[in-house]
Design a protein around this motif. Sequence first.
Motif, short mmCIF file in Angstrom:
data_model
loop_
_atom_site.label_atom_id
_atom_site.label_comp_id
_atom_site.label_asym_id
_atom_site.label_seq_id
_atom_site.Cartn_x
_atom_site.Cartn_y
_atom_site.Cartn_z
N LYS A 28 0.62 -1.01 0.07
CA LYS A 28 -0.21 -0.48 -0.27
C LYS A 28 1.06 0.94 -0.17
CE LYS A 28 -3.28 2.01 2.47
NZ LYS A 28 -4.15 1.98 4.22
N PHE A 29 1.49 0.97 0.70
CA PHE A 29 2.44 2.44 0.78
C PHE A 29 3.62 2.67 -0.44
CE2 PHE A 29 7.54 3.73 1.64
CZ PHE A 29 7.56 4.75 2.35
N GLU A 30 3.66 1.82 -1.36
CA GLU A 30 4.26 1.92 -2.52
C GLU A 30 3.62 2.40 -3.61
OE1 GLU A 30 7.26 -1.28 -5.01
OE2 GLU A 30 5.08 -1.93 -4.44
N HIS A 141 -0.06 10.69 9.97
CA HIS A 141 -1.15 8.97 9.08
C HIS A 141 -2.71 9.74 9.54
CE1 HIS A 141 -1.29 9.06 14.07
NE2 HIS A 141 0.21 9.03 13.47
N GLN A 142 -3.23 8.64 9.42
CA GLN A 142 -4.87 9.15 9.25
C GLN A 142 -5.70 10.06 10.93
OE1 GLN A 142 -7.98 5.48 10.01
NE2 GLN A 142 -7.99 5.68 7.63
N LEU A 180 1.32 8.11 4.54
CA LEU A 180 0.89 6.61 5.17
C LEU A 180 -0.10 7.98 5.67
CD1 LEU A 180 3.88 6.39 7.90
CD2 LEU A 180 3.24 4.93 5.98
N ILE A 181 -0.71 8.76 5.22
CA ILE A 181 -1.80 9.53 5.50
C ILE A 181 -3.20 9.30 5.94
CG2 ILE A 181 -2.35 10.70 4.13
CD1 ILE A 181 -2.64 13.34 5.10
N SER A 182 -3.58 7.46 5.11
CA SER A 182 -4.76 7.07 4.82
C SER A 182 -4.19 6.08 5.63
CB SER A 182 -4.73 6.26 3.59
OG SER A 182 -3.47 5.65 2.92
N PHE A 183 -3.29 5.45 6.16
CA PHE A 183 -2.97 4.62 7.46
C PHE A 183 -3.67 4.74 8.61
CE2 PHE A 183 -0.19 3.91 4.02
CZ PHE A 183 0.27 3.05 4.03
N GLU A 184 -3.91 3.80 9.05
CA GLU A 184 -4.42 3.67 10.67
C GLU A 184 -3.27 3.77 11.86
OE1 GLU A 184 -8.16 1.35 12.02
OE2 GLU A 184 -7.67 0.87 10.38
N GLU A 223 -14.82 8.55 20.49
CA GLU A 223 -14.83 7.42 20.10
C GLU A 223 -15.58 6.46 21.28
OE1 GLU A 223 -11.57 5.41 17.43
OE2 GLU A 223 -10.16 6.51 18.37
N ASN A 224 -15.28 6.43 22.25
CA ASN A 224 -16.17 5.96 23.23
C ASN A 224 -17.40 6.21 23.50
OD1 ASN A 224 -13.59 4.96 24.11
ND2 ASN A 224 -13.50 6.57 25.15
N GLU A 225 -18.31 7.19 22.69
CA GLU A 225 -19.63 7.81 22.39
C GLU A 225 -19.94 7.11 21.06
OE1 GLU A 225 -21.22 8.75 24.83
OE2 GLU A 225 -19.77 9.02 26.16
N GLY A 226 -19.38 6.68 20.53
CA GLY A 226 -19.28 5.84 19.26
C GLY A 226 -19.31 6.62 17.53
N LEU A 227 -18.36 7.48 17.95
CA LEU A 227 -17.72 8.41 16.41
C LEU A 227 -16.82 7.45 15.61
CD1 LEU A 227 -16.82 10.29 14.99
CD2 LEU A 227 -14.44 10.50 16.23
N ASP A 228 -17.33 7.09 14.65
CA ASP A 228 -16.75 6.23 14.14
C ASP A 228 -15.31 6.94 12.95
OD1 ASP A 228 -15.66 4.19 11.27
OD2 ASP A 228 -17.53 3.15 11.74
N LYS A 229 -14.30 6.43 13.59
CA LYS A 229 -13.21 7.48 12.93
C LYS A 229 -13.20 7.32 11.39
CE LYS A 229 -9.61 6.20 15.18
NZ LYS A 229 -8.26 6.13 15.69
N LYS A 230 -13.56 5.97 10.66
CA LYS A 230 -13.56 5.52 8.99
C LYS A 230 -14.71 6.64 8.39
CE LYS A 230 -11.85 0.86 9.37
NZ LYS A 230 -11.28 0.00 9.44
N LYS A 231 -15.70 7.04 9.13
CA LYS A 231 -16.93 7.90 8.73
C LYS A 231 -16.18 9.16 8.37
CE LYS A 231 -19.96 4.37 9.36
NZ LYS A 231 -21.85 4.33 9.75
#
Length: 243
Positions: A28-30, A141-142, A180-184, A223-231
């Motif tokens: 993915k990096f490459e 990163h992300q 790496l900006i799209s990497f977790e 996040e603990n309250e339900g935030l979806d980081k991907k969304k």
Amino acid sequence: KNLNAEEKSHKFFDLKLKDSKIKSIYQKFEKKVKLTKCFAVAVSGGPDSLALSFLSKVYSIKNKLNASFYIVNHKLRHDSTQEAIYVNQLLQKIFVKAKILKWHGSKPRTNIQAIARVNRYDLILNECKKQAIRNVLVGHHQDDVLENFMIRLIRGSGLRGLVSLNEINNNKQLNILRPLISFEKKDLIYVSKKIFNEYIEDPSNKDESFKRVKIRNLIKSLENEGLDKKKFISTIRNLKRSD
């Protein structure tokens, strides 16, 4: 001796890339990097920058490119010099000898992180000029995208400011690349642990006197309250396209 060292390094990287997860992360990096000329890598010692160092070194070998690695010693903490030396020792595990760049002069008492960031880029830019290097890889990163968005939101930034952390920032002197900006972050921690067995935790990352740390902790709470980081990231991408 040089041939033996080269054979050792190739065997080392071939062995590490047998780990299916590391191999997938590298592939993915490459695809993100796509460089054909020499480049530099900014290293801090955290899991993200150490993972970047490993991935960049593999890329340089596979593509027969020269890669320079720079560690900036800000001298903001009493143990920063030893820390920089230690990071250099960690990099030697992947056959990298980095150059330590020192920030001389008086140190700020306020707005410390922002001023340190400016000085860090200036030091790296000056070194790249000497080596005729145009591209510098940094370890954002992300999570950094989310933090940057929240910080700009609080400042009341417009749309362009909110989505300003790009994969590539170009100027007349230097290209800042963020492959790496799209990497977790968890994947980068995985790479660092597998390759180096350890990494450095900057104590300032826990100091809530810094706005970025407050924002980081706020995002964890959300996040603990339900935030979806991907969304959340998907929303930022949509805003970027709108811009």
